[in-house]
Design a protein around this motif. Structure first.
Motif, mmCIF file in Angstrom:
data_model
loop_
_atom_site.group_PDB
_atom_site.id
_atom_site.type_symbol
_atom_site.label_atom_id
_atom_site.label_comp_id
_atom_site.label_asym_id
_atom_site.label_seq_id
_atom_site.Cartn_x
_atom_site.Cartn_y
_atom_site.Cartn_z
ATOM 1 N N SER A 83 37.809 36.037 35.746
ATOM 2 C CA SER A 83 38.872 35.072 36.017
ATOM 3 C C SER A 83 38.600 34.305 37.299
ATOM 4 O O SER A 83 37.975 34.819 38.237
ATOM 5 C CB SER A 83 40.218 35.800 36.146
ATOM 6 O OG SER A 83 40.553 36.471 34.957
ATOM 7 N N ASN A 84 39.095 33.080 37.346
ATOM 8 C CA ASN A 84 38.984 32.248 38.538
ATOM 9 C C ASN A 84 40.078 32.655 39.528
ATOM 10 O O ASN A 84 41.265 32.541 39.227
ATOM 11 C CB ASN A 84 39.122 30.779 38.155
ATOM 12 C CG ASN A 84 38.867 29.854 39.320
ATOM 13 O OD1 ASN A 84 38.369 30.274 40.367
ATOM 14 N ND2 ASN A 84 39.219 28.592 39.156
ATOM 15 N N LEU A 85 39.671 33.153 40.696
ATOM 16 C CA LEU A 85 40.624 33.617 41.701
ATOM 17 C C LEU A 85 40.537 32.762 42.960
ATOM 18 O O LEU A 85 39.490 32.181 43.255
ATOM 19 C CB LEU A 85 40.338 35.080 42.060
ATOM 20 C CG LEU A 85 40.462 36.096 40.925
ATOM 21 C CD1 LEU A 85 40.046 37.484 41.409
ATOM 22 C CD2 LEU A 85 41.879 36.131 40.379
ATOM 23 N N PRO A 86 41.616 32.696 43.732
ATOM 24 C CA PRO A 86 41.559 31.964 45.000
ATOM 25 C C PRO A 86 40.622 32.660 45.982
ATOM 26 O O PRO A 86 40.199 33.799 45.778
ATOM 27 C CB PRO A 86 43.014 32.027 45.504
ATOM 28 C CG PRO A 86 43.837 32.423 44.315
ATOM 29 C CD PRO A 86 42.945 33.265 43.464
ATOM 30 N N SER A 87 40.312 31.976 47.056
ATOM 31 C CA SER A 87 39.514 32.600 48.109
ATOM 32 C C SER A 87 40.308 33.757 48.713
ATOM 33 O O SER A 87 41.523 33.852 48.560
ATOM 34 C CB SER A 87 39.153 31.582 49.183
ATOM 35 O OG SER A 87 40.327 31.011 49.737
ATOM 36 N N ASN A 315 39.922 42.835 35.581
ATOM 37 C CA ASN A 315 41.189 43.273 36.168
ATOM 38 C C ASN A 315 40.989 44.058 37.454
ATOM 39 O O ASN A 315 41.873 44.095 38.314
ATOM 40 C CB ASN A 315 41.986 44.099 35.156
ATOM 41 C CG ASN A 315 42.671 43.223 34.129
ATOM 42 O OD1 ASN A 315 42.742 42.004 34.278
ATOM 43 N ND2 ASN A 315 43.178 43.819 33.068
ATOM 44 N N LEU A 316 39.834 44.685 37.613
ATOM 45 C CA LEU A 316 39.507 45.343 38.878
ATOM 46 C C LEU A 316 39.397 44.305 39.986
ATOM 47 O O LEU A 316 39.894 44.511 41.107
ATOM 48 C CB LEU A 316 38.201 46.127 38.723
ATOM 49 C CG LEU A 316 37.788 47.054 39.859
ATOM 50 C CD1 LEU A 316 38.868 48.082 40.164
ATOM 51 C CD2 LEU A 316 36.480 47.764 39.501
ATOM 52 N N ARG A 317 38.783 43.175 39.693
ATOM 53 C CA ARG A 317 38.699 42.083 40.664
ATOM 54 C C ARG A 317 40.085 41.542 41.000
ATOM 55 O O ARG A 317 40.394 41.238 42.158
ATOM 56 C CB ARG A 317 37.841 40.946 40.115
ATOM 57 C CG ARG A 317 36.362 41.260 39.994
ATOM 58 C CD ARG A 317 35.596 40.105 39.361
ATOM 59 N NE ARG A 317 35.652 38.894 40.167
ATOM 60 C CZ ARG A 317 36.340 37.803 39.847
ATOM 61 N NH1 ARG A 317 37.078 37.767 38.750
ATOM 62 N NH2 ARG A 317 36.317 36.737 40.626
ATOM 63 N N ARG A 318 40.929 41.400 39.994
ATOM 64 C CA ARG A 318 42.272 40.869 40.218
ATOM 65 C C ARG A 318 43.126 41.843 41.035
ATOM 66 O O ARG A 318 43.898 41.435 41.912
ATOM 67 C CB ARG A 318 42.925 40.553 38.873
ATOM 68 C CG ARG A 318 42.247 39.393 38.156
ATOM 69 C CD ARG A 318 42.585 39.344 36.677
ATOM 70 N NE ARG A 318 43.922 38.855 36.425
ATOM 71 C CZ ARG A 318 44.260 37.569 36.318
ATOM 72 N NH1 ARG A 318 43.342 36.631 36.462
ATOM 73 N NH2 ARG A 318 45.496 37.212 36.069
#
Length: 433
Positions: A83-87, A315-318
């Protein structure tokens, strides 16, 4: 009248009757005898079963760049599915700000989510005889805190923010004869309470009636009535109007904001916010409103690992990004900044060997079973004020286990000596300066 009609008439669709929080007593408790390290503790049960291979060992690259130091590239076959996440909300990794126990352990009991949560919240090993329909028989950290903390502490200072109302509200308080509901926390499952599926079922034509506040008050009183126990039976506890009114106003505000669309994506995440992010968002709203001395929040998004390894990694990244946002909020909330201990730990790990389900990238899925040593391997991260928690410390050896978290919280809030006789674990002294 069926449930759908009742919800419409009560204008509580966004809440759902099953999602009502517990509003608990407040008042005079027992005095603690120890010195505090901090005045606030936030404990995050991280993500819903995380294997160390994908977290601290970075087998697929650094999937947790906000928590863990390092810029190891994510495996190429997974990159396109992330997924594309903010900085990052933080200027450096959380590992560089605190102490990371890389080889923590869930050492005893079945490696199920509820068993892992029970151990983490009671500081006691669980067994195969754990009743999934009953509260634990040993006191939770909420009960220990509320019974043995300072005399002036209100129940609004203790919160259990669970991802669902399935089993996890049972971990609010125990059946122990010396503790029980009078010493529980305010429990809430916000993604069901404010983002409930019943709202989606009614569609866009539904709107809240103007009398939502009175209806909230009526049902909150119903929920609260189980705690209206005689003064003599409550060790001097009694309900306060102030605490209830503050919670009532907070619930009303959250409902109105959710209904008006303000909570669809309050963090402006390009890929949208998943359940973990929303649960942490509502935990942050509680932190800002009540500045509690003890808050526990759990996450569950990575449990898709049973069928989808790639989704598990994403989801781990999120979850990693959400925890960084949580720490940033703590450090920017007056009354909590530089006075809060944050503990982050999965409740259990996952198996060394995959199951037979394969995802779109050809990756096999992961379960968690009792006979797999890897499913007992977890990590633990502790952050706190400078001069209290050791910064940039990574402990490589097998040190600490999940039963140590409760005594560490008790020690940090100054009542460790009051409860040491009933807890088998120890204080994680290695994390302190």
């Amino acid at each position: 009248m069926n449930r759908r009609e009742f919800i419409k008439k009560g204008s509580l669709t966004a809440l759902g009757v099953a999602g009502l929080p517990y509003i608990l007593p407040s008042g005079r408790l027992f005095a603690a005898t120890g010195a505090r390290k901090v005045n606030h503790v936030v404990f995050c049960l991280f993500a819903g079963g995380v294997r160390n291979w994908e977290s601290v060992q970075k087998a697929e690259g650094n999937l947790m760049p906000n928590i863990l130091s390092g810029s190891e590239a994510i495996s190429s076959d997974l990159v396109g599915s992330m997924s594309n996440l903010p900085s990052s909300p933080l200027s450096s990794s959380m590992q560089s700000m605190g102490t990371l126990f890389r080889e923590f352990r869930f050492s005893s009991g079945p490696t199920g989510h509820y068993n892992g949560h029970t151990t983490a919240l009671t500081g006691q090993h669980t067994s195969t005889a754990l009743n999934l329909r009953a509260a634990p028989d040993m006191p939770t950290i909420f009960e220990l805190y509320r019974k043995h903390n300072s005399p002036s502490t209100s129940a609004t200072n203790a919160w259990w923010v669970s991802h669902s109302n399935n089993l996890y509200p049972l971990l609010n308080y125990s059946t122990h004869p010396n503790y029980g509901p009078a010493y529980g926390a305010n429990q809430i499952a916000p993604t069901q309470l404010f983002q409930g599926s019943s709202l989606d079922a009614l569609g866009p034509e539904f709107s809240i009636d103007p009398d939502i506040q009175s209806e909230l008050e009526r049902l909150t009183h119903f929920s609260n009535s189980q705690f209206d126990i005689p003064f003599s039976a409550a060790a001097g506890l009694e309900n306060t109007v102030e605490g209830r009114e503050q919670i009532q106003a907070f619930l009303s505000q959250m409902v109105q904001a959710a209904q008006s669309g303000q909570h669809i994506n309050p963090w402006s995440v390009p890929s949208g916010m998943n359940g973990d992010m929303l649960n942490v968002f509502y935990a942050e709203e509680i932190l800002k409103e009540f500045k509690p001395e003890l808050l526990v929040v759990n996450m569950f998004g990575v449990d898709v690992a049973h069928t989808n390894f790639t989704g598990y990694c994403d989801n781990l990244r999120r979850a990693d990004w959400a925890v960084a946002h949580l720490w940033n909020t703590i450090q920017n909330t007056p009354g909590m900044a530089n006075d809060t201990l944050l503990i982050v730990a999965p409740e259990i790990g996952r198996n060394a060997n995959p199951n037979t389900i394969v995802d779109v990238n050809g990756r096999a899925a992961l379960d968690h079973t009792t006979d797999d040593a890897v499913s007992r391997e977890i990590f633990c991260l502790m952050l706190g004020p400078a001069g209290i928690v050791q910064a940039n410390q990574s402990i490589q050896t097998v040190t600490g286990e999940s039963i140590d978290i409760v005594p560490t919280i008790a020690d940090a809030l100054g009542f460790g000596s009051e409860v040491s006789g009933i807890l088998p674990g120890r204080v994680l002294q290695e994390a302190y300066v």
